[in-house]
Design a protein around this motif. Structure first.
Motif, mmCIF file in Angstrom:
data_model
loop_
_atom_site.group_PDB
_atom_site.id
_atom_site.type_symbol
_atom_site.label_atom_id
_atom_site.label_comp_id
_atom_site.label_asym_id
_atom_site.label_seq_id
_atom_site.Cartn_x
_atom_site.Cartn_y
_atom_site.Cartn_z
ATOM 1 N N GLU A 140 0.840 -1.194 0.000
ATOM 2 C CA GLU A 140 0.000 0.000 0.000
ATOM 3 C C GLU A 140 0.882 1.254 0.000
ATOM 4 O OE1 GLU A 140 -2.550 -0.274 3.346
ATOM 5 O OE2 GLU A 140 -3.698 -1.967 2.580
ATOM 6 N N THR A 141 2.089 1.107 -0.553
ATOM 7 C CA THR A 141 3.016 2.235 -0.538
ATOM 8 C C THR A 141 2.480 3.408 -1.335
ATOM 9 O OG1 THR A 141 4.874 0.732 -0.304
ATOM 10 C CG2 THR A 141 5.367 2.950 -1.095
ATOM 11 N N ALA A 142 1.871 3.135 -2.487
ATOM 12 C CA ALA A 142 1.350 4.211 -3.330
ATOM 13 C C ALA A 142 -0.011 3.814 -3.883
ATOM 14 C CB ALA A 142 2.315 4.507 -4.465
ATOM 15 N N THR A 143 -0.892 4.774 -4.004
ATOM 16 C CA THR A 143 -2.229 4.533 -4.541
ATOM 17 C C THR A 143 -2.600 5.632 -5.521
ATOM 18 O OG1 THR A 143 -3.259 5.723 -2.708
ATOM 19 C CG2 THR A 143 -3.013 3.331 -2.454
ATOM 20 N N ALA A 144 -3.577 5.344 -6.347
ATOM 21 C CA ALA A 144 -4.100 6.322 -7.298
ATOM 22 C C ALA A 144 -5.595 6.101 -7.427
ATOM 23 C CB ALA A 144 -3.415 6.190 -8.655
ATOM 24 N N ILE A 145 -6.303 7.122 -7.885
ATOM 25 C CA ILE A 145 -7.750 7.050 -8.043
ATOM 26 C C ILE A 145 -8.090 6.606 -9.462
ATOM 27 C CG2 ILE A 145 -9.921 8.316 -7.927
ATOM 28 C CD1 ILE A 145 -8.560 7.926 -5.252
ATOM 29 N N ASN A 146 -8.875 5.551 -9.572
ATOM 30 C CA ASN A 146 -9.381 5.086 -10.862
ATOM 31 C C ASN A 146 -10.584 5.946 -11.242
ATOM 32 O OD1 ASN A 146 -10.270 3.776 -13.109
ATOM 33 N ND2 ASN A 146 -10.766 1.840 -12.091
ATOM 34 N N GLU A 147 -10.424 6.824 -12.229
ATOM 35 C CA GLU A 147 -11.481 7.763 -12.597
ATOM 36 C C GLU A 147 -12.684 7.083 -13.238
ATOM 37 O OE1 GLU A 147 -9.756 10.758 -15.040
ATOM 38 O OE2 GLU A 147 -8.910 11.867 -13.330
ATOM 39 N N LYS A 148 -12.539 5.845 -13.682
ATOM 40 C CA LYS A 148 -13.658 5.142 -14.305
ATOM 41 C C LYS A 148 -14.748 4.792 -13.299
ATOM 42 C CE LYS A 148 -11.040 3.155 -18.134
ATOM 43 N NZ LYS A 148 -11.734 3.960 -19.163
ATOM 44 N N ASP A 149 -14.327 4.405 -12.076
ATOM 45 C CA ASP A 149 -15.332 4.045 -11.076
ATOM 46 C C ASP A 149 -15.073 4.692 -9.712
ATOM 47 O OD1 ASP A 149 -13.140 2.657 -10.195
ATOM 48 O OD2 ASP A 149 -13.935 0.671 -10.665
ATOM 49 N N GLY A 150 -14.030 5.523 -9.610
ATOM 50 C CA GLY A 150 -13.746 6.201 -8.355
ATOM 51 C C GLY A 150 -13.055 5.347 -7.318
ATOM 52 N N SER A 151 -12.659 4.132 -7.682
ATOM 53 C CA SER A 151 -12.007 3.254 -6.715
ATOM 54 C C SER A 151 -10.527 3.612 -6.580
ATOM 55 C CB SER A 151 -12.145 1.788 -7.151
ATOM 56 O OG SER A 151 -11.519 1.586 -8.407
ATOM 57 N N THR A 152 -9.917 3.097 -5.521
ATOM 58 C CA THR A 152 -8.496 3.315 -5.271
ATOM 59 C C THR A 152 -7.710 2.090 -5.689
ATOM 60 O OG1 THR A 152 -8.987 4.757 -3.386
ATOM 61 C CG2 THR A 152 -6.773 3.850 -3.518
ATOM 62 N N VAL A 153 -6.659 2.300 -6.454
ATOM 63 C CA VAL A 153 -5.828 1.190 -6.906
ATOM 64 C C VAL A 153 -4.423 1.365 -6.355
ATOM 65 C CG1 VAL A 153 -7.144 0.797 -9.018
ATOM 66 C CG2 VAL A 153 -5.268 2.427 -9.049
ATOM 67 N N SER A 154 -3.763 0.233 -6.077
ATOM 68 C CA SER A 154 -2.408 0.255 -5.557
ATOM 69 C C SER A 154 -1.399 0.357 -6.702
ATOM 70 C CB SER A 154 -2.125 -1.009 -4.742
ATOM 71 O OG SER A 154 -2.972 -1.073 -3.616
ATOM 72 N N ILE A 155 -0.306 1.031 -6.442
ATOM 73 C CA ILE A 155 0.767 1.185 -7.416
ATOM 74 C C ILE A 155 2.058 0.674 -6.790
ATOM 75 C CG2 ILE A 155 2.124 2.821 -8.768
ATOM 76 C CD1 ILE A 155 -0.271 4.649 -8.831
ATOM 77 N N LEU A 156 2.791 -0.134 -7.542
ATOM 78 C CA LEU A 156 4.087 -0.600 -7.081
ATOM 79 C C LEU A 156 5.155 0.332 -7.644
ATOM 80 C CD1 LEU A 156 3.718 -4.460 -7.590
ATOM 81 C CD2 LEU A 156 3.399 -3.141 -5.500
ATOM 82 N N PRO A 157 5.743 1.181 -6.820
ATOM 83 C CA PRO A 157 6.717 2.160 -7.323
ATOM 84 C C PRO A 157 8.109 1.551 -7.504
ATOM 85 C CG PRO A 157 6.398 2.459 -4.974
ATOM 86 C CD PRO A 157 5.499 1.324 -5.382
ATOM 87 N N PHE A 158 8.683 1.746 -8.692
ATOM 88 C CA PHE A 158 10.058 1.357 -8.946
ATOM 89 C C PHE A 158 10.921 2.600 -9.156
ATOM 90 C CE2 PHE A 158 7.685 -2.447 -10.111
ATOM 91 C CZ PHE A 158 8.398 -3.427 -9.456
ATOM 92 N N ILE A 159 10.424 3.538 -9.954
ATOM 93 C CA ILE A 159 11.058 4.839 -10.120
ATOM 94 C C ILE A 159 10.003 5.894 -9.842
ATOM 95 C CG2 ILE A 159 12.185 6.427 -11.722
ATOM 96 C CD1 ILE A 159 13.374 4.058 -13.142
ATOM 97 N N SER A 160 10.243 6.771 -8.884
ATOM 98 C CA SER A 160 9.221 7.716 -8.444
ATOM 99 C C SER A 160 9.834 9.086 -8.186
ATOM 100 C CB SER A 160 8.549 7.209 -7.160
ATOM 101 O OG SER A 160 8.174 5.858 -7.266
#
Length: 216
Positions: free
Chosen positions: A66-86
């Protein structure tokens, strides 16, 4: 035969440009962010008291990360992101100006090396189109191309390593370790050593040709 050579050269140029597109885009957005921050400060707009640094990370928990998340604009849900370069914001009071100057110099070195490599490649292709193929000038250009790309990769790697160290002194990321491992996926290093390999093959061929000419 020339048509096939042109297609191969075009493919190499595109591969190099694609491998460097990330570098140029980050340089552009970083420069643009600096200009925007200056304009906002001049206009009296309150700005965030942070300095953004590019880091490399390696997720330690892929399943529940749960290090990084973003908002899915299609349904408003939260998705997890695996950061490698940030890009991560570090409070300005914890950012050293001397380090920033040194990192900027490294970024400029990477840009100069990449441009220099492209120039050497273009000059070599120009010679090939003039039927000047097995020539010591092309050997020198291949060596310059290889060393400039390797130097570019090393400067970029050092930049990530320094940023990782600086950020790790101020920030600790959940389920994530600071790492430069993903940076080795950059094809610049492989292209650089490949250019040096071809340079030595050309050099061996030229020496054999010169020895044969002397024995005749």
């Amino acid at each position: 035969m020339k048509k096939r050579l042109n297609l191969i050269c075009l493919g190499i140029v595109l591969a190099v440009l694609v491998s460097m597109s990330f570098l140029f885009s980050t340089f552009y957005y970083g420069f643009k962010a600096g200009i925007d921050a200056y304009e906002q400060g001049a206009a009296g707009v309150e700005k965030l008291d942070v300095t953004y640094k590019m880091i490399g990370t390696m997720p330690t928990d892929v399943i529940t990360n749960e290090t990084a998340t973003a908002i899915n604009e299609k349904d408003g849900s939260t998705v997890s992101i695996l950061p490698f370069i940030s890009m991560i914001g570090v409070p300005n009071e914890k950012a050293d100006a001397t380090d920033s100057i040194f990192l900027s110099l490294l970024d400029w070195m990477v840009m100069i090396c990449c441009i220099y490599a492209i120039v050497q490649f273009v000059k070599m292709i120009r010679n090939i189109h003039r039927n000047i193929i097995f020539d010591w000038a092309n050997v020198k250009r291949l060596r310059r191309l290889g060393f400039s790309l390797i130097l570019s990769f090393c400067c970029s790697l050092v930049t990530f390593a320094i940023n990782n160290h600086l950020v790790s002194q101020a920030i600790s990321l959940k389920d994530c370790d600071f790492s430069i491992a993903f940076q080795f996926s950059d094809p610049t290093l492989l292209i650089g050593f490949t250019a040096l390999l071809f340079a030595e093959i050309f050099a061996i061929g030229l020496k054999m040709k010169e020895e044969n000419d002397l024995t005749i």
